[in-house]
Design an enzyme around this catalytic site. Structure first.
Site, mmCIF file in Angstrom:
data_model
loop_
_atom_site.group_PDB
_atom_site.id
_atom_site.type_symbol
_atom_site.label_atom_id
_atom_site.label_comp_id
_atom_site.label_asym_id
_atom_site.label_seq_id
_atom_site.Cartn_x
_atom_site.Cartn_y
_atom_site.Cartn_z
ATOM 1 C CB ALA A 27 -0.936 -0.001 1.212
ATOM 2 C CG LEU A 28 4.410 3.704 -2.269
ATOM 3 C CD1 LEU A 28 4.819 4.358 -0.950
ATOM 4 C CD2 LEU A 28 5.659 3.252 -3.035
ATOM 5 C CD GLU A 41 8.161 -3.420 -10.175
ATOM 6 O OE1 GLU A 41 9.258 -2.848 -10.033
ATOM 7 O OE2 GLU A 41 7.639 -4.101 -9.288
#
Length: 424
Positions: free
Chosen positions: A151-152, A392
């Site tokens: 959870a970023l 990513e």
């Protein structure tokens, strides 16, 4: 670098191919509902907000167990969990090879499962986890008994993680967290969520962000809904955090250094992702050549038409060049500090992810109308690999990194900041 694939890796590739044919292909054939051209409908639990169906995930778990029993699952993992700590080069060559086989359980696109998976949370927990956290989660992360979501990302903050708005305030031996997270992938099957929150500093500061490992049943942690994406099923949740109280023991790593935790294993993830993209592009070229030789129009194979030959030949050239470059960068990662080749990883990643999308699009065009249908895998490949140009680190983030190294604003060749002209 010796561009011949080392003999020990060649032997491993042969062993993996034999394993896939012996163990995974029959497993797919036993569950055609998950692997035919209408796969999304069977894989998706439409009544539970579009998350993966339990039956499908059970098949993926069985594939994972078979990979572990065969001795492949832990190849790239730390020795603390029974891993072999295989080199980046070895894992990259294997992942490219598996991806070039096309869609299947050997490299399941939806949940990143592979015969030789990365499992970044294992590396993160092994490096930053407390003894208690490791004892609780480490082995389960390998076997699949546990999963930790990440959870970023937030609704207004993706790549600019230093500006996240979720906060954590110290209250004795506890912390109280408030905020909201987006694309909190995998929470539907997670044992815990790794929540990043600002504990000090100002918006934009790299320091002052802390990572908290929070069990999913913690009061105040709520899955609001799942985003339905280009590629279904979805496990990308919108999660709210409201006055969530967690003990100080939930902290992962050092207080205020959560971004070190978040960025752990990023280079290895990006180069392995690049390898998958190159592999699937190679598969698309192979399938296009095969189809062009068999398909006839106006009495002769379409492979005889330059309009078909030239774009496939050009794509083949791109694949071969980028494949060699990805292998070269993986080898560099094994020999040098990751930050010294971060720009090379970025080059490999964004170019390979673009290549996968372009190759899938070309394969659809070569195959004509049938290539656009779900009877062929190319639209599925395109939908999956298109997200790699965002996750990513987006294309733009990767290019920015390359430019920073190129112009001396970052990396080993960083130039000292120019002094301002005061006019004195």
């Amino acid at each position: 670098m010796d561009f011949d694939i080392p003999e020990d890796i060649r032997r491993t590739l042969n062993e993996i191919d034999a394993f896939v044919e012996r163990e995974l292909v029959p497993l797919e054939q036993a569950h055609p509902q998950y692997f035919d051209h209408r796969r999304e409908f069977a894989r998706t639990d439409w009544e539970r907000d579009g998350i993966p169906s339990a039956g499908y995930e059970a098949v993926v778990r069985e594939a994972r167990d078979r990979c572990d029993r065969a001795g492949f699952l832990r190849m790239g993992l730390p020795r603390s969990v029974g891993g072999q700590e295989a080199s980046n080069l070895a894992v990259v060559i294997i992942r490219e090879h598996l991806s070039a086989r096309g869609i299947g359980l050997q490299g399941n696109l939806h949940d990143e499962q592979s015969v030789v998976p990365s499992i970044p949370m294992v590396h993160l927990m092994e490096k930053f986890g407390s003894p208690e956290q490791k004892a609780r989660y480490l082995e389960g992360l390998v076997t699949g008994d546990d999963f930790i979501a990440f959870a970023l990302t937030e609704p207004d903050h993706g790549s600019d993680a230093t500006w996240l708005e979720t906060t954590a305030v110290r209250d004795g031996d506890h912390w109280i967290l408030n905020g909201r997270k987006r694309f909190n992938s995998g929470v539907h099957k997670a044992s815990a969520d790794l929540v990043f929150a600002r504990t000090s500093g100002q918006p934009g500061d790299a320091d002052g962000i802390t990572a908290f490992l929070v069990p999913m049943d913690t009061p105040g942690l709520k899955v609001e809904y799942y985003h339905w994406c280009f590629n279904m099923p979805s496990d990308h949740a919108e999660v709210s955090v409201n006055d969530m109280r967690v003990p100080h023991s939930a902290v992962v790593g050092r207080i205020g250094h959560g971004l070190d935790v978040a960025q752990n294993f990023v280079h290895q993830n990006r180069i392995r992702q690049a390898a998958q993209s190159v592999g699937v592009a190679r598969y698309c070229v192979q399938e296009s050549v095969k189809y062009a030789r068999a398909r006839k129009t106006f009495g002769r194979p379409i492979a005889q038409h330059q309009a078909i030959q030239f774009p496939i030949a050009e794509m083949h050239a791109e694949v071969e060049m980028l494949r060699s470059y990805v292998f070269k960068v993986a080898n560099e990662l094994d020999r040098k500090p990751a930050e010294s080749v971060s720009d090379q990883v970025a080059i490999a990643n964004f170019r390979a992810n673009r290549l996968a999308c372009n190759a899938a699009d070309l394969a659809m065009q070569v195959h004509g109308g049938i290539g656009y249908t779900r009877g062929k895998p190319f639209e599925h490949i395109y939908r999956h690999f298109r997200r790699y140009r965002i996750t990513e680190g987006s294309d733009e983030v990767q290019i920015r990194k390359i430019a920073a190294y190129l112009f001396g604003y970052a990396g080993p060749g960083k130039q000292p900041a120019a002094k301002k002209d005061t006019g004195a």
